[in-house]
Design an enzyme around this catalytic site. Sequence first.
Site, PDB file in Angstrom:
ATOM      1  N   HIS A 170       0.814  -1.224   0.000  1.00  0.00           N
ATOM      2  CA  HIS A 170       0.000   0.000   0.000  1.00  0.00           C
ATOM      3  C   HIS A 170       0.844   1.270   0.000  1.00  0.00           C
ATOM      4  CE1 HIS A 170      -3.444   2.458   0.347  1.00  0.00           C
ATOM      5  NE2 HIS A 170      -4.153   1.738   1.179  1.00  0.00           N
ATOM      6  N   ASP A 389     -10.720  -5.128 -18.210  1.00  0.00           N
ATOM      7  CA  ASP A 389     -10.987  -6.149 -19.227  1.00  0.00           C
ATOM      8  C   ASP A 389      -9.668  -6.499 -19.909  1.00  0.00           C
ATOM      9  OD1 ASP A 389     -11.716  -7.695 -21.365  1.00  0.00           O
ATOM     10  OD2 ASP A 389     -13.262  -6.339 -22.117  1.00  0.00           O
TER      11      ASP A 389
END
Length: 464
Positions: A170, A389
């Site tokens: 992170h 995608d």
Amino acid sequence: MAPKFSLVLSVTRQAPELIVPARPTPRELKQLSDIDDQESFRFHIPVIFLYKNNSASSPPLLKEKDPVKVIKEAISEALVYYYPFAGRLIEGPNRKLMVDCNGEGILFLEAEANFKLEQLGGAIQPPCPYLEQLTYNVPGSEGILGCPLLLIQVTRLMCGGFTLAIRFNHTMCDASGLVQFMKTIEEMARGANTPSLFPVWQRKRLCARNPPQVTNVHLEYEEINNNSDTFITTNPNEMDHKSFYFGPKEVRVLKNQLPLHLRNCSTFELLAGCMWRCRTIALQLDPKDTVQFSCLVSARAKDYKMDIPSGYYGNAVAFPAVHSKVGALCNNPLGYAVALVKKAKVEMSEEHIRSAADLMEVKGRRPRHAIKGNYIVSDLSKVGFDRIDLGWGKPVFAGIAGAKSIFSFLNRCQKEDGETGTLIPIRLPRPSMKKFEEELKRMIQGSTEDLFDITETRKIACKL
């Protein structure tokens, strides 16, 4: 749909390997911002993407292609532009983090599963019970310093679908930054030569001023002096982890409980206030104790005039906080909690995040967020995980794999009937989880059959 296993679920992995940039990249030290390297972000987060076998509708370039090979090559190309991800963190004076851009690479795991997508049902959703199979903490890779900054596992399913699990450090990026990196992988997988949006480092934009000026009160970094804290005293093995779905019906029921002047609140404010109130009731704390709510707010929003450039992929978030007495939060109607959540968001400003960066420099040891009595909620429902995608269509599910002890995340979810809602995981001690469910059911009368514990019922199979 409940999972239908005829076999014991298993995943066979190849030996871990390192993926390096496809072409030579600069060897340099890059300093993280003071927002990046605070203690609050020094941990790894797993994110899961689940894809169907949509090869028939894939671009010609990807027809009959192996997703593992395509994704590996796309990652290598993306790392040419995001080469700091292929480096390793080192620590300087006052625990200041820097990236040694040495090109060592990110960890990659290729895996095969003995099950099909339809056997999973809703089980992929957080808290995913198969997380340890779909991602793997390679021994020695879990640290912050000197360890790979990304670990990616691609698991082929028997039906031709696959899962993509990412564990990211992170300190290097927030959710928006990770999505930006994933979009570049998407573009490379689909045949692009360069990213449509080039990455921007410029971490000095969120470093402390000279001289530092801590101008705001930062409750988010101040520990509350409560008499007890359930999460400190509870054995991790005695914690329960479940997710709850809120669709239009549940949102409408909750919003109708608010006074008129609060009914223009956002879905996040409504659901965060509801979760905080029910959680506090469930923990059965001393009514005189103080509890805290923090929400992650992005500085990228134009309202804050931070001038964060497009392409910036570092942490550009703060988590302003509010306090309440336990008795007031539990005994007042829902509107009390929602008003406090709105107040926390209002605390966010350009000055707040700059003051937080200055606080990191002034404190020296880079303080972490408060733990005792705290509850932190982050809205990831619009960040874009669900739009990645890679050539096989949008994911069936995409999002954070589950809640942390004091963290919950809002994930976008679509039911089999097409209804879109919000999925929120939470961790609580087992007795408290039962009380949490009871209180939440009480608040949402008439919709309890569809709301609860997808961990057990798996009634909500997400599809995008």
